[in-house]
Design a protein around this motif. Structure first.
Motif, short mmCIF file in Angstrom:
data_model
loop_
_atom_site.label_atom_id
_atom_site.label_comp_id
_atom_site.label_asym_id
_atom_site.label_seq_id
_atom_site.Cartn_x
_atom_site.Cartn_y
_atom_site.Cartn_z
N ASP A 183 0.82 -1.21 0.00
CA ASP A 183 0.00 0.00 0.00
C ASP A 183 0.86 1.26 0.00
OD1 ASP A 183 -2.43 -1.32 -0.07
OD2 ASP A 183 -2.64 -1.40 2.11
N PHE A 186 1.75 1.89 -3.64
CA PHE A 186 0.63 2.35 -4.46
C PHE A 186 0.22 3.78 -4.08
CE2 PHE A 186 -0.28 -2.36 -4.76
CZ PHE A 186 0.18 -2.46 -6.06
N TYR A 187 0.29 4.10 -2.80
CA TYR A 187 -0.04 5.47 -2.39
C TYR A 187 1.00 6.45 -2.93
CZ TYR A 187 -1.30 9.44 0.54
OH TYR A 187 -1.67 10.68 0.99
N ILE A 189 2.79 6.08 -5.65
CA ILE A 189 2.55 6.22 -7.08
C ILE A 189 1.37 7.16 -7.34
CG2 ILE A 189 1.85 5.01 -9.19
CD1 ILE A 189 4.73 4.47 -8.35
N GLU A 190 0.32 7.00 -6.57
CA GLU A 190 -0.86 7.87 -6.72
C GLU A 190 -0.49 9.34 -6.51
OE1 GLU A 190 -5.01 8.61 -4.28
OE2 GLU A 190 -4.24 6.55 -4.44
N ARG A 191 0.31 9.60 -5.49
CA ARG A 191 0.74 10.98 -5.23
C ARG A 191 1.60 11.51 -6.37
NH1 ARG A 191 0.87 12.56 0.11
NH2 ARG A 191 1.28 14.64 -0.78
N CYS A 192 2.49 10.67 -6.89
CA CYS A 192 3.35 11.09 -7.99
C CYS A 192 2.52 11.41 -9.24
CB CYS A 192 4.36 9.99 -8.32
SG CYS A 192 5.68 9.81 -7.10
N ARG A 193 1.61 10.53 -9.58
CA ARG A 193 0.78 10.77 -10.78
C ARG A 193 -0.04 12.04 -10.61
NH1 ARG A 193 4.53 7.83 -12.42
NH2 ARG A 193 4.17 5.61 -12.84
N GLY A 194 -0.46 12.32 -9.38
CA GLY A 194 -1.21 13.55 -9.13
C GLY A 194 -0.40 14.80 -9.39
N GLU A 198 5.31 10.95 -14.42
CA GLU A 198 4.89 9.78 -15.18
C GLU A 198 6.02 8.80 -15.46
OE1 GLU A 198 1.85 9.03 -15.82
OE2 GLU A 198 0.94 10.92 -15.17
#
Length: 286
Positions: A183, A186-187, A189-194, A198
């Motif tokens: 987790d 994944f968290y 990665i989510e912050r980076c994509r936000g 990329e």
């Protein structure tokens, strides 16, 4: 063990080594690298000691591994303790010798070295920017990422900003510090994509083979060793076979979850051992 999960058919895999001090160690390292070619790795990498203390051994290991295995091999390069001229000389040599990938890190200060004499570049983003200014797009530049936050960062936000600076400076992809909680990856990665980041971010994977060493490494680098894992490893005591079997199962399941969740591949911290990483990979891809 085998896995029943449906995982991607063609993720990347790479393996990290450290340079050895003896001829015997160098021979064992080459044997390890040769065994790991069975996984068809995208690349190998070789670490760089604090303040460039293993510069020659890192470079020699990279050349020997590349020549022995034909696998592209990336030297780690840190900026702490080195002048721009030192780094420029090393980059020129790597270019001339056909090295095309570098792992660019800030690095650690050697014992006894103060900040006042820590080199011309202070941070990894400055090193990445310098490499790009000196060599253009010649190198694929890997940088470090910390899903559980760098141990010296003031906060998660500050750490993410530091990572963003490395990406904007010209990083091609990233490798994370190892972790045991999917987790957190994944968290991150989510912050980076936000933030619009990329680039591929490979999860770093540490096989579990020795509780004492793992606990020491984890405490030193800020990687959280979950209580349930720690307690089970403690319960095994000196039963190394049970530790290895348990570790193989735990890390295989972690890798399953990472790959099915979209991780682009896996980067194994081998500690110069082939079997633990290769067993996990073969569990995933028999």
């Amino acid at each position: 063990m085998t896995t029943s999960a449906v995982i991607p058919s063609s993720p990347t895999v790479s393996f990290e080594f450290f340079p050895t001090k003896t001829e015997e160690g160098a021979a064992k390292l080459l044997a390890t690298a040769q065994k790991l070619t069975a996984a068809n790795p995208e690349f190998f990498s070789v670490t760089y000691g604090a303040g460039g203390s293993t510069r020659d051994r890192t470079r020699n290991s990279v050349y020997n591994i590349r020549e022995t295995t034909s696998v592209p091999t990336a030297p780690h390069l840190s900026c702490v303790g080195d002048s721009k001229e030192d780094i420029r000389t090393l980059l020129t040599r790597y270019q001339q010798d056909g090295i095309q990938r570098i792992v660019a890190l800030r690095g650690d200060l050697p014992s006894g070295m103060g900040r006042f004499n820590s080199g011309d570049l202070q941070y990894a983003n400055e090193l990445v920017e310098f490499i790009r200014s000196e060599t253009g797009d010649h190198f694929h530049i890997e940088v470090a990422a910390y899903p559980e936050v760098h141990p010296q960062a003031h906060s998660m936000e500050v750490d993410l900003q530091n990572f963003e600076r490395k990406v904007k400076a010209g990083a091609s992809s990233a490798i994370t510090q190892y972790f045991f909680n999917a987790d957190s990856y994944f968290y991150f990665i989510e912050r980076c994509r936000g933030l619009g980041i990329e680039i591929p971010i490979l999860p770093g994977i540490m096989p579990i083979t020795n509780f004492t060493k793992l606990a020491r490494f984890s405490d030193g680098c800020g990687a959280e060793l979950p209580r349930w894992i720690r307690k089970q490893l403690e319960a095994y005591g000196d039963d190394s076979a049970s530790i290895r079997q348990f570790g193989e199962e735990v890390i295989t399941r972690l890798c399953e979850r990472l790959l099915t969740g979209g991780a682009p591949g896996l980067h194994f911290y081998t500690l110069n051992q082939a079997e633990p990483s290769l067993k996990i990979w073969n569990n995933l891809y028999p």
